[in-house]
Scaffold this motif. Structure first.
Motif, mmCIF file in Angstrom:
data_model
loop_
_atom_site.group_PDB
_atom_site.id
_atom_site.type_symbol
_atom_site.label_atom_id
_atom_site.label_comp_id
_atom_site.label_asym_id
_atom_site.label_seq_id
_atom_site.Cartn_x
_atom_site.Cartn_y
_atom_site.Cartn_z
ATOM 1 N N CYS A 48 14.135 1.052 6.617
ATOM 2 C CA CYS A 48 13.271 2.090 7.165
ATOM 3 C C CYS A 48 12.109 2.417 6.239
ATOM 4 N N LEU A 49 12.203 2.109 4.967
ATOM 5 C CA LEU A 49 11.107 2.406 4.047
ATOM 6 C C LEU A 49 10.226 1.171 3.937
ATOM 7 N N HIS A 50 8.960 1.333 4.308
ATOM 8 C CA HIS A 50 8.049 0.197 4.274
ATOM 9 C C HIS A 50 6.842 0.527 3.443
ATOM 10 N N MET A 51 6.165 -0.520 3.014
ATOM 11 C CA MET A 51 4.859 -0.332 2.393
ATOM 12 C C MET A 51 3.818 -0.775 3.405
ATOM 13 N N THR A 52 2.889 0.102 3.681
ATOM 14 C CA THR A 52 1.897 -0.192 4.709
ATOM 15 C C THR A 52 0.639 -0.764 4.077
ATOM 16 N N THR A 53 -0.344 -1.026 4.917
ATOM 17 C CA THR A 53 -1.605 -1.522 4.391
ATOM 18 C C THR A 53 -2.622 -0.397 4.201
ATOM 19 N N ASP A 54 -2.131 0.841 4.191
ATOM 20 C CA ASP A 54 -3.046 1.945 3.881
ATOM 21 C C ASP A 54 -3.319 1.962 2.397
ATOM 22 N N TYR A 55 -4.562 2.157 2.049
ATOM 23 C CA TYR A 55 -4.836 2.264 0.621
ATOM 24 C C TYR A 55 -5.798 3.388 0.295
ATOM 25 N N GLN A 56 -6.388 3.956 1.332
ATOM 26 C CA GLN A 56 -7.406 4.963 1.061
ATOM 27 C C GLN A 56 -6.800 6.342 1.107
ATOM 28 N N VAL A 57 -7.140 7.146 0.161
ATOM 29 C CA VAL A 57 -6.664 8.519 0.163
ATOM 30 C C VAL A 57 -7.842 9.438 -0.111
ATOM 31 N N GLY A 89 0.836 -1.200 0.000
ATOM 32 C CA GLY A 89 0.000 0.000 0.000
ATOM 33 C C GLY A 89 0.863 1.239 0.000
ATOM 34 N N HIS A 90 0.421 2.254 0.720
ATOM 35 C CA HIS A 90 1.189 3.497 0.758
ATOM 36 C C HIS A 90 2.537 3.283 1.418
ATOM 37 N N LEU A 91 3.470 4.156 1.074
ATOM 38 C CA LEU A 91 4.813 4.057 1.623
ATOM 39 C C LEU A 91 4.917 4.802 2.936
ATOM 40 N N PHE A 92 5.802 4.350 3.762
ATOM 41 C CA PHE A 92 6.033 4.960 5.058
ATOM 42 C C PHE A 92 7.526 4.887 5.319
#
Lengths: 244, 471, 395
Positions: free
Chosen positions: A119-128, A57-60
């Motif tokens: 340190c750079l991860h992909m999260t499970t956020d998908y809504q914007v 999903g989104h990057l963090f």
């Protein structure tokens, strides 16, 4: 011929019967809720989908661990990264800007793979929601530190707390206040979010425009200087390979 | 023109309120004619919902499940209080939403997706009415009216009950078959007038299909008329009256095996008349986008859509009248006939509704089960299979009637009332023997056909790989 | 506009099955001239989905191009990834100093996922073909099974359509916890589901009547027009790259190759639409077998001491900065046929030229000769049965 006529009629009836038998089976399973016929759709948005851990999903970016090596930016096939670093006191680079344009990102995960410091991860956020791009901390996310914070040293205790908040989210008001003090959202920072005019605050817009214009000016000046140098060299009597 | 006791009673009450006599009959007629409109519109709306639900059930989805809820509340509040300013309405909506119990009601409505019905209706009424460039105005607009006309005029002949019906004319069955043919003109107008090659192709195909399938329908009606001795739908229903508890034995479906075959023929032809899958070639989305209705939007499309569903009601109703005993109940009909008029009308009307709704349900089910025929296969089915089959059945039926000495004479049916002692039928052993012989012959033919009919079946290993051991 | 492409002919109707059409499986424009229902001429027009992927590849590093290969054919992106990865690895293997040896676990996972993706791609192809014929239900049942496959892929690589999973040197991530059991359970429930699917639609007389005998492609015509994949096999040519030019793990696997055989009953002809349809269904059955064999073959993950990554990838970043010079053509068996990558390297970290050869492009070239003589409805059947996916055609 008569037999094939009869056979075609019988086949037609059989096709109908077979089809109806199958679909009645599906309906029965639907009502009972089991087997091949059970419903597989979920009623979004009442029911949020459960995304697996490795979902892209989104990057963090955990900015406290980030060293500013720019491996992610180099590996991106789309060039969504805008990273600017400055030297600071001490041995670590100060990351003055870390923006990922999520509208350009194709969520391929090459950057996450390339990051050497995990340190750079992909999260499970998908809504914007363009008006309101908040993340799990409840704040518009920021990756930039204010220039006047270069001098501020954080204690080890502060670093641990900051690390916990960025990893697990702010628990209560004290956490939020702490984060505010460290990073001070209200002064308009860069955001992981969408690209577009309404998204930048006026100061950011001015800064970005100024940086871009400066770069362009420098490039043009460099090109002009090079062209002039070439012209001078061509006109100079000692030009090589050029019979006057 | 006589429209029966209901019209008389409405006319009488109107006259008692001071309306002059001739006007009262006309007014009563107009009031009565509103009934098919109301029925057709409401059934079309509800049928649309059930169409979606059936498709969802068969494809393992929820179907319409969240239409409604706050949207319906907002719609209702805004419509009911349209005179208030927008801000007040918004606040009112919020207040109503917070009343106790409202959230539960909205949840139920939205969970079942019932709001879909309202949403479909609103969509139909509020979409922009587009006239394509270079489209022929008269043809384009007139097509919807003619299609609607064809279906609704035929709806007047539906036999609903003995005491409450819209009309009872002596050639009702022929009338229905003839009038639905007027829809062909509407389809041609829509196809040509849309200035769209897809619509033209769709219209031409639809016309060919409908015209071809009217013939098996007419032959079937002829067979039943021959048996019942009357072309009136009420008369055909009366001819299926059977006293005794098991009144379904009087139904035409059980009277002769040829009626069983003819019922399948009629249902198939009826499906083709309504342009439903597997015969929806003229409106197949995948090739023609929308057939004749491609360029229509808003209420005009809605009218075409309602015409289609009214056709389905017609086919279902006539199917029930011809073969399933019309409004008669399968058990204990003689006691229902003896009920007081209002009760009798209610019970019979309800039974009739159940029957045609069931046939509409089967049509919907078939839509999601079967793929569609190609147009030349549709034509083949009509001319090479159904018409010869119905002719053969008609001939054999006539032969069996000759053998029984059954003239098909049903005593005069007066205003739809039964005169039970005058219904003439063949003896029990005659019926049973015809059934027996036919079943035997058909079984032999089917077995022979299966064995020798297809020279090249699928190889056994391929078949097993595809459908598993049971095949 | 349509009249610019075809000659004006007042006896015939010119129909533009334009780029916006429910059944052209993408943005394909077909301009047909019909005499009523019979088509007399047909001209396909492509390019509506051209994204200049090949040109973009010349400006990206070798490993950065992998997400783009997903988009070349997004219905079966694992296979597309695999084709590119194998191509670059073959290029690297031309010199011993840049040679790459893929660990066995990576090979197994690659083949397993490529075959699962073959199943899901065929489900889409077969489902869409039956939906074009008016049967709306089998499509959704095929999609349901595909969703289960997507769930498995989502847990492993994080995405449901464009996986970016098979990379140069192996696969990006290891299998998730419980992947093997999940895949086995899925395969166990897929077989009865396919039986149910087939009894609903494949053996249905009406469906067979629509597909049998329609647009047959003879052996000679198939070879002459360069058809590949299930389309070629349905015309009777027994050719499958997995068996005849094997790569990866395929030499060790046992599977049959289904070939067309006029299965459509009395009207069926070799190479007609029904044969193409049946060949795809049979390939699903074979893929299930392959997946089961591979599941039995997967070695456990490597110990950390032996291999820091975990046995599912080798690190090729350094080698990709200076690959050997030269050109190479690699081909794999995509669900749509032969996907070939012609890679030219000039020794730098970016390719000099990347050319992608896809099966749908050559299938589309059949249209001008095959379509005249069909009915309009059969054109739709033909497109569906050839399983043409436009991103592959246009790139």
């Amino acid at each position: 011929m008569i037999l094939s006529w009869i056979r075609e009629l019988v086949d037609g009836l059989q096709a109908t019967y077979g089809g109806v038998k199958e679909t009645v089976g599906y309906a029965r399973d639907y009502v009972k809720g089991e087997g091949l016929g059970s419903v597989v759709t979920t009623n979004y948005p009442e029911v949020e989908p459960t995304l697996p851990k490795g979902y892209r999903g989104h990057l963090f970016n955990e900015i406290t661990k980030c060293t500013g090596c720019k491996s992610c930016a180099r590996s991106c096939p789309i060039d969504c990264f805008q990273i600017e670093t400055e030297l600071s006191e001490g041995t670590k680079l100060h990351i003055s800007r870390f923006d990922i344009d999520l509208s350009k990102c194709i969520y391929c995960g090459l950057c996450e793979n390339a990051c050497p410091h995990d340190c750079l991860h992909m999260t499970t956020d998908y809504q914007v929601d363009p008006k309101n791009s908040v993340n799990s901390l409840g704040k518009r996310y920021l990756f930039r530190r204010r220039p006047d914070q270069i001098a501020e040293k954080l204690t080890t205790q502060d670093m641990t707390t900051l690390h916990r908040i960025t990893a697990q989210g702010a628990k209560d008001e004290a956490d939020r206040a702490f984060f505010d003090r460290i990073e001070d959202v209200n002064k308009g920072k860069s955001l992981i979010g969408l690209y577009g005019e309404g998204f930048w605050t006026p100061e950011e817009k001015a800064h970005v425009t100024a940086v871009r214009d400066e770069k362009k000016r420098q490039k043009e000046a460099a090109l002009k200087a090079e062209a002039e140098a070439k012209a001078m060299a061509a006109q100079a009597p000692g030009a090589e390979g050029n019979p006057s | 023109m006589n429209f029966g006791p209901v019209q008389q009673s409405i006319a009488a009450s109107l006259a008692s309120w001071g309306v002059p006599h001739s006007g009262s009959e006309l007014a009563a007629l107009l009031i009565l004619l509103l009934i098919p409109f109301g029925v057709a519109f409401s059934i079309a709306g509800v049928a649309q919902y059930f169409e979606r639900k059936v498709s969802a059930v068969v494809s393992r989805r929820f179907g319409p499940s969240t239409a409604g809820g706050e949207g319906i509340l907002r719609l209702v509040v805004n419509l009911a209080f349209f005179f208030l300013p927008a801000a007040t309405r918004a606040r009112l909506e919020k207040t109503v939403a917070n009343l106790p119990g409202v959230k539960q009601i909205l949840f139920v409505v939205s969970y079942l997706g019932l709001g879909q019905i309202v949403a479909d209706g609103v969509k139909m009424f509020t979409k922009e009415d587009i006239l394509p460039r270079d489209a022929d105005r008269v043809l384009f607009r007139g097509a919807t009216y003619i299609l609607l006309l064809a279906s609704f005029v035929a709806l007047v002949a539906m036999p609903i009950s003995q005491n409450f019906y819209l009309s009872d004319f002596s050639v009702a069955a022929l009338y229905v078959s003839a009038v639905t043919g007027v829809g062909v003109v509407g389809l041609l107008m829509a196809g040509w007038g849309s200035n769209n090659k897809y619509s033209l192709l769709g219209g031409v195909r639809a016309v060919a299909q409908i015209v071809s399938y009217e013939i098996p329908i007419a032959l079937t009606i002829a067979a039943v008329a021959m048996w019942s001795g009357t072309l009136s739908l009420h008369g055909m229903i009366a001819a299926q009256y059977h006293p005794g508890f098991l009144s379904f034995l009087g139904w035409n479906l059980f009277q002769s095996p040829f009626f069983l075959i003819l019922s399948v023929v009629y249902y198939t032809a009826g499906l083709a008349e309504c342009n439903r899958t597997p015969f929806d070639f003229s409106e197949s989305e995948q090739e023609l986008i929308g057939g004749v209705g491609t360029e229509y939007s808003g209420l005009r499309w809605g009218l075409i859509f309602i015409a289609e569903y009214t056709d389905m009601i017609l086919v279902g109703g006539i199917f029930a009248s011809l073969f399933l005993g019309g409004y008669q109940s399968p058990l204990g009909e003689q006691w229902i006939v003896a009920l007081p008029p209002a009760w009798e009308a209610l019970v019979h009307g309800a039974i009739f509704c159940v029957k045609f709704l069931a046939s509409i349900g089967v049509m919907m089910w078939l839509r999601w089960t079967l793929p569609r025929f190609r147009i030349d296969q549709v034509m083949r089915l009509a001319w090479v299979r159904l018409i010869p089959l119905s002719l053969i059945c008609l001939f054999l039926l006539a032969a069996s009637m000759l053998w029984f000495g059954h003239d098909g004479q049903v005593a005069q049916v007066i205003h739809g009332r039964f005169v039970s002692s005058l219904v003439v039928r063949p003896e029990g052993w005659q019926t049973a023997s015809v059934w027996g012989v036919t079943i035997l012959v058909v079984a032999v033919l089917v077995v022979l056909a299966k064995k020798f009919g297809d020279p090249k079946p699928m190889p056994e290993d391929v078949r097993k790989a595809l459908v598993g051991g049971e095949g | 506009m349509s009249h610019e492409i075809l000659e004006q002919n007042d006896d015939l109707i010119t129909i533009n099955m334009g780029p916006h059409h429910p059944s052209t499986h993408g943005v394909l424009r077909l301009v047909i001239q019909t005499d009523g229902e019979m088509v007399k001429t047909c001209k396909p027009e492509i390019g509506y989905l051209h994204r200049s992927i090949e040109k973009i590849g010349e400006n990206l590093e070798w490993y950065q191009f992998v997400p783009y290969t997903d988009r070349v054919d997004y219905v079966c992106s694992m296979n597309a990834n695999l084709a590119y990865a194998l191509g670059v690895e073959a290029l690297l293997n031309t010199k011993p100093e840049t040679a790459v040896e893929i660990p066995l676990r990576a090979d197994c996972i690659r083949v397993l996922f490529a075959e699962l993706n073959r199943i899901s791609s065929h489900l889409v192809g077969v489902g869409a073909a039956s939906m074009d014929m008016g049967a709306y239900t089998p499509f959704l049942h095929g999609i349901t099974q595909r969703e289960f496959i997507n769930d498995i892929f989502e847990k492993t690589c994080g995405a449901r359509l464009t996986y970016n999973y098979i990379c140069i040197g192996g696969v990006m991530r290891d299998l998730h916890e419980g992947a093997e059991a999940e895949i086995r359970a899925f395969l166990d429930q897929l077989e009865p589901a396919m039986h149910s699917f087939n009894s609903l639609i494949t053996t249905n007389t009406i469906f067979r009547g629509r597909y049998a005998g329609v647009a047959p492609v003879s052996r000679e015509m198939a070879i002459a027009y360069g058809l590949v994949g299930p389309n070629l096999r349905a015309s009777g040519v027994d050719w499958d790259l997995r068996r005849d030019r094997p790569y990866g793990l395929y030499p060790k696997l046992k599977f049959a190759v289904p070939v067309g055989g006029a299965y459509g009953g009395s009207k069926g002809v070799l190479g007609d639409c029904y044969d193409r349809y049946i060949v795809r269904l049979l390939e699903i059955v074979e893929s299930i077998k392959i997946c089961r064999q591979v599941l039995d073959m997967i070695p456990p993950p490597a110990e950390k001491a032996d291999d820091p990554i975990g046995g599912y990838r080798v690190d090729v970043t350094k080698k990709l900065r200076t690959p050997p010079k030269g050109g190479l053509y690699t081909r794999v068996e995509n669900p749509r046929g032969e996907t070939g990558y012609y890679l030219v390297s000039d020794g730098t970290k970016m390719p000099y030229r990347l050319k992608i050869r896809t099966g749908s492009f050559t299938s589309l070239s059949l249209f001008e000769t095959l379509v005249p003589g069909l009915m309009v409805a059969d054109v739709v059947a033909l497109i569906g049965s050839l399983d043409i996916v436009l991103p592959e055609v246009d790139r």
